[in-house]
Design a protein around this motif. Structure first.
Motif, PDB file in Angstrom:
ATOM      1  N   GLY A 201       0.478  -1.058  -0.102  1.00 34.44           N
ATOM      2  CA  GLY A 201       0.110   0.143   0.141  1.00 34.44           C
ATOM      3  C   GLY A 201       0.606   1.392   0.132  1.00 34.44           C
ATOM      4  N   PRO A 202       0.022   2.424   0.297  1.00 37.56           N
ATOM      5  CA  PRO A 202       0.846   3.429   0.590  1.00 37.56           C
ATOM      6  C   PRO A 202       1.662   3.640   1.233  1.00 37.56           C
ATOM      7  CG  PRO A 202      -1.640   3.828   0.099  1.00 37.56           C
ATOM      8  CD  PRO A 202      -1.080   2.941   0.477  1.00 37.56           C
ATOM      9  N   SER A 203       2.995   4.364   1.094  1.00 38.01           N
ATOM     10  CA  SER A 203       3.954   4.702   2.028  1.00 38.01           C
ATOM     11  C   SER A 203       3.336   5.203   3.958  1.00 38.01           C
ATOM     12  CB  SER A 203       4.936   4.748   1.747  1.00 38.01           C
ATOM     13  OG  SER A 203       4.860   6.582   1.395  1.00 38.01           O
ATOM     14  N   ALA A 204       3.850   5.278   4.411  1.00 34.05           N
ATOM     15  CA  ALA A 204       3.446   5.803   5.914  1.00 34.05           C
ATOM     16  C   ALA A 204       3.513   6.811   5.953  1.00 34.05           C
ATOM     17  CB  ALA A 204       4.413   5.034   7.009  1.00 34.05           C
ATOM     18  N   ALA A 205       4.728   7.231   5.293  1.00 33.78           N
ATOM     19  CA  ALA A 205       4.480   8.941   4.668  1.00 33.78           C
ATOM     20  C   ALA A 205       3.763   9.824   4.213  1.00 33.78           C
ATOM     21  CB  ALA A 205       6.288   8.865   4.729  1.00 33.78           C
ATOM     22  N   LEU A 206       3.486   8.614   3.177  1.00 33.66           N
ATOM     23  CA  LEU A 206       2.353   9.576   2.143  1.00 33.66           C
ATOM     24  C   LEU A 206       0.544   9.373   2.517  1.00 33.66           C
ATOM     25  CD1 LEU A 206       1.288   9.877  -0.468  1.00 33.66           C
ATOM     26  CD2 LEU A 206       0.870   7.908  -1.607  1.00 33.66           C
ATOM     27  N   LEU A 207       0.742   7.884   3.911  1.00 30.30           N
ATOM     28  CA  LEU A 207      -0.435   8.468   4.552  1.00 30.30           C
ATOM     29  C   LEU A 207      -0.224   9.626   5.525  1.00 30.30           C
ATOM     30  CD1 LEU A 207      -0.714   4.292   5.368  1.00 30.30           C
ATOM     31  CD2 LEU A 207      -2.098   5.912   3.552  1.00 30.30           C
ATOM     32  N   ALA A 208       0.747  10.071   5.865  1.00 29.44           N
ATOM     33  CA  ALA A 208       1.072  11.023   7.061  1.00 29.44           C
ATOM     34  C   ALA A 208       0.591  12.245   6.223  1.00 29.44           C
ATOM     35  CB  ALA A 208       2.290  11.407   7.564  1.00 29.44           C
ATOM     36  N   LEU A 209       0.553  12.483   5.167  1.00 33.25           N
ATOM     37  CA  LEU A 209       0.507  13.474   4.301  1.00 33.25           C
ATOM     38  C   LEU A 209      -0.602  13.547   3.808  1.00 33.25           C
ATOM     39  CD1 LEU A 209       1.027  15.819   2.569  1.00 33.25           C
ATOM     40  CD2 LEU A 209       1.887  14.896   0.889  1.00 33.25           C
ATOM     41  N   ARG A 210      -1.173  12.537   3.750  1.00 32.72           N
ATOM     42  CA  ARG A 210      -2.756  12.506   3.222  1.00 32.72           C
ATOM     43  C   ARG A 210      -3.994  12.447   4.735  1.00 32.72           C
ATOM     44  NH1 ARG A 210      -3.267   7.048  -0.418  1.00 32.72           N
ATOM     45  NH2 ARG A 210      -2.464   8.427  -2.417  1.00 32.72           N
ATOM     46  N   ASP A 211      -3.339  12.253   5.851  1.00 29.75           N
ATOM     47  CA  ASP A 211      -4.071  12.324   7.180  1.00 29.75           C
ATOM     48  C   ASP A 211      -4.034  14.521   7.363  1.00 29.75           C
ATOM     49  OD1 ASP A 211      -4.782  10.023   7.265  1.00 29.75           O
ATOM     50  OD2 ASP A 211      -3.279   9.869   9.089  1.00 29.75           O
ATOM     51  N   LEU A 212      -2.996  14.790   6.903  1.00 26.35           N
ATOM     52  CA  LEU A 212      -2.282  16.351   7.224  1.00 26.35           C
ATOM     53  C   LEU A 212      -3.721  16.967   6.098  1.00 26.35           C
ATOM     54  CD1 LEU A 212      -0.588  18.042   9.217  1.00 26.35           C
ATOM     55  CD2 LEU A 212       0.503  18.364   7.285  1.00 26.35           C
ATOM     56  N   MET A 213      -3.709  16.574   5.026  1.00 25.75           N
ATOM     57  CA  MET A 213      -4.884  17.197   3.979  1.00 25.75           C
ATOM     58  C   MET A 213      -6.057  17.352   4.309  1.00 25.75           C
ATOM     59  SD  MET A 213      -2.525  18.459   1.869  1.00 25.75           S
ATOM     60  CE  MET A 213      -3.471  18.780   0.662  1.00 25.75           C
ATOM     61  N   MET A 214      -6.942  15.956   5.578  1.00 28.54           N
ATOM     62  CA  MET A 214      -7.677  15.828   5.375  1.00 28.54           C
ATOM     63  C   MET A 214      -9.167  16.602   5.538  1.00 28.54           C
ATOM     64  SD  MET A 214      -9.625  13.391   5.212  1.00 28.54           S
ATOM     65  CE  MET A 214      -8.284  11.694   5.441  1.00 28.54           C
ATOM     66  N   PRO A 215      -8.174  18.189   6.735  1.00 24.55           N
ATOM     67  CA  PRO A 215      -9.023  18.988   6.373  1.00 24.55           C
ATOM     68  C   PRO A 215      -9.891  19.557   5.099  1.00 24.55           C
ATOM     69  CG  PRO A 215      -7.608  19.490   8.296  1.00 24.55           C
ATOM     70  CD  PRO A 215      -6.847  18.358   7.001  1.00 24.55           C
ATOM     71  N   ILE A 216      -9.022  20.099   3.926  1.00 23.16           N
ATOM     72  CA  ILE A 216      -9.683  19.941   3.163  1.00 23.16           C
ATOM     73  C   ILE A 216     -11.017  18.668   2.566  1.00 23.16           C
ATOM     74  CG2 ILE A 216      -9.300  20.689   0.627  1.00 23.16           C
ATOM     75  CD1 ILE A 216      -6.249  22.344   1.591  1.00 23.16           C
ATOM     76  N   LEU A 217     -10.605  18.366   2.117  1.00 20.06           N
ATOM     77  CA  LEU A 217     -11.505  16.907   1.971  1.00 20.06           C
ATOM     78  C   LEU A 217     -12.828  17.039   3.205  1.00 20.06           C
ATOM     79  CD1 LEU A 217      -9.322  13.973   0.945  1.00 20.06           C
ATOM     80  CD2 LEU A 217     -10.763  15.630  -0.330  1.00 20.06           C
ATOM     81  N   ASN A 218     -12.928  17.343   3.963  1.00 11.69           N
ATOM     82  CA  ASN A 218     -13.932  17.203   4.829  1.00 11.69           C
ATOM     83  C   ASN A 218     -14.732  18.464   4.946  1.00 11.69           C
ATOM     84  OD1 ASN A 218     -12.412  15.027   6.624  1.00 11.69           O
ATOM     85  ND2 ASN A 218     -12.040  16.260   8.498  1.00 11.69           N
ATOM     86  N   LEU A 219     -14.006  19.794   4.362  1.00  5.69           N
ATOM     87  CA  LEU A 219     -14.600  20.770   3.614  1.00  5.69           C
ATOM     88  C   LEU A 219     -15.736  20.629   2.361  1.00  5.69           C
ATOM     89  CD1 LEU A 219     -15.147  23.832   4.048  1.00  5.69           C
ATOM     90  CD2 LEU A 219     -13.075  24.245   2.461  1.00  5.69           C
ATOM     91  N   ALA A 220     -15.037  19.938   1.185  1.00  4.74           N
ATOM     92  CA  ALA A 220     -15.461  19.451   0.136  1.00  4.74           C
ATOM     93  C   ALA A 220     -16.954  18.693   1.116  1.00  4.74           C
ATOM     94  CB  ALA A 220     -14.661  18.282  -0.488  1.00  4.74           C
ATOM     95  N   ARG A 221     -16.863  17.767   1.735  1.00  3.03           N
ATOM     96  CA  ARG A 221     -17.884  16.878   2.335  1.00  3.03           C
ATOM     97  C   ARG A 221     -18.756  17.259   3.024  1.00  3.03           C
ATOM     98  NH1 ARG A 221     -13.246  13.457   4.327  1.00  3.03           N
ATOM     99  NH2 ARG A 221     -13.345  11.961   2.789  1.00  3.03           N
TER     100      ARG A 221
END
Length: 237
Positions: A201-221
């Motif tokens: 799967g995605p690297s742990a670092a990429l998963l961490a980046l996606r977690d950090l970006m989650m507020p923007i996706l939550n705004l879309a939701r």
């Protein structure tokens, strides 16, 4: 002297160009290194344990202050870069132009890319990594906060579905750009949870980046949920 340097930086950072800000960061980084070296040199001449402990405490405080000044300068440098993007990018977010025109996220990425090329030369690896991580956090916070600058908030979109999709596209473009800087992000402070990584799967670092970006996706939701709630209300009436 350190307090004067800190106060001057806090008051005048908007008047400093990025190269001068980098010089401030580098100067304080070098002073911290020299302070540590000087401390180790002096300790060789001391025998008394209490005197050694006192010297370590005093020089440690001086050394930490140089680090604090450099870190503050990194924060101001990130803000300086993002303020340069306000008119080109952030002030246009969530507008009619943003909703219906060409995607604007390319402007953000192109500008950051140009800055990062120069900053990777002007800064040492350690502080450049700190800058990249700080820039990512500042982008996320500024993006989210921009919706508050719109008088009508999330209710002012022509189409909430289109707006939600635009936000998702923006997030994808921003994440893709910073994915190219995962090494710097990790060195700069990105918290990586290796236990989340799955085989192939995605690297742990990429998963961490996606977690950090989650507020923007939550705004879309949130915007999409408002649309769904409105659609259900129309159906009931």
């Amino acid at each position: 002297v350190q307090r004067q340097s800190y106060d001057a930086l806090s008051e005048k950072w908007r008047d400093m160009d990025p190269e001068a800000m980098c010089a401030t960061i580098n100067d304080n980084g070098r002073m911290q290194e020299k302070c540590d070296e000087f401390g180790e040199y002096l300790l060789k001449f001391l025998v008394d344990a209490e005197e050694k402990e006192l010297l370590r405490a005093v020089l440690g405080e001086v050394s930490n202050e140089y680090v604090s000044i450099a870190a503050k300068a990194v924060s101001f440098l990130a803000r300086c870069i993002l303020e340069d993007l306000d008119e080109q990018y952030f002030s246009r977010l969530f507008s009619a132009e943003w909703e219906s025109g060409e995607p604007l996220s390319g402007v953000l990425v192109a500008t950051l890319k140009d800055y990062f090329v120069d900053l990777s030369i002007w800064l040492g690896e350690y502080y450049f990594s700190k800058l990249v991580y700080q820039a990512l956090n500042t982008v996320i916070v500024t993006y989210i906060m921009m919706i508050r600058r719109r008088a009508n908030g999330v209710s002012g979109f022509t189409s909430e579905i289109v707006a939600a999709n635009r936000i998702i596209n923006d997030e994808t473009v921003i994440e893709s750009f910073f994915e190219g800087h995962l090494q710097q992000l990790q060195a700069g402070g990105l918290k990586v949870h290796h236990h989340k990584q799955q085989q192939n799967g995605p690297s742990a670092a990429l998963l961490a980046l996606r977690d950090l970006m989650m507020p923007i996706l939550n705004l879309a939701r949130v915007i999409n949920a408002r649309h769904m709630a409105g659609a259900e209300g129309d159906a009931k009436t």
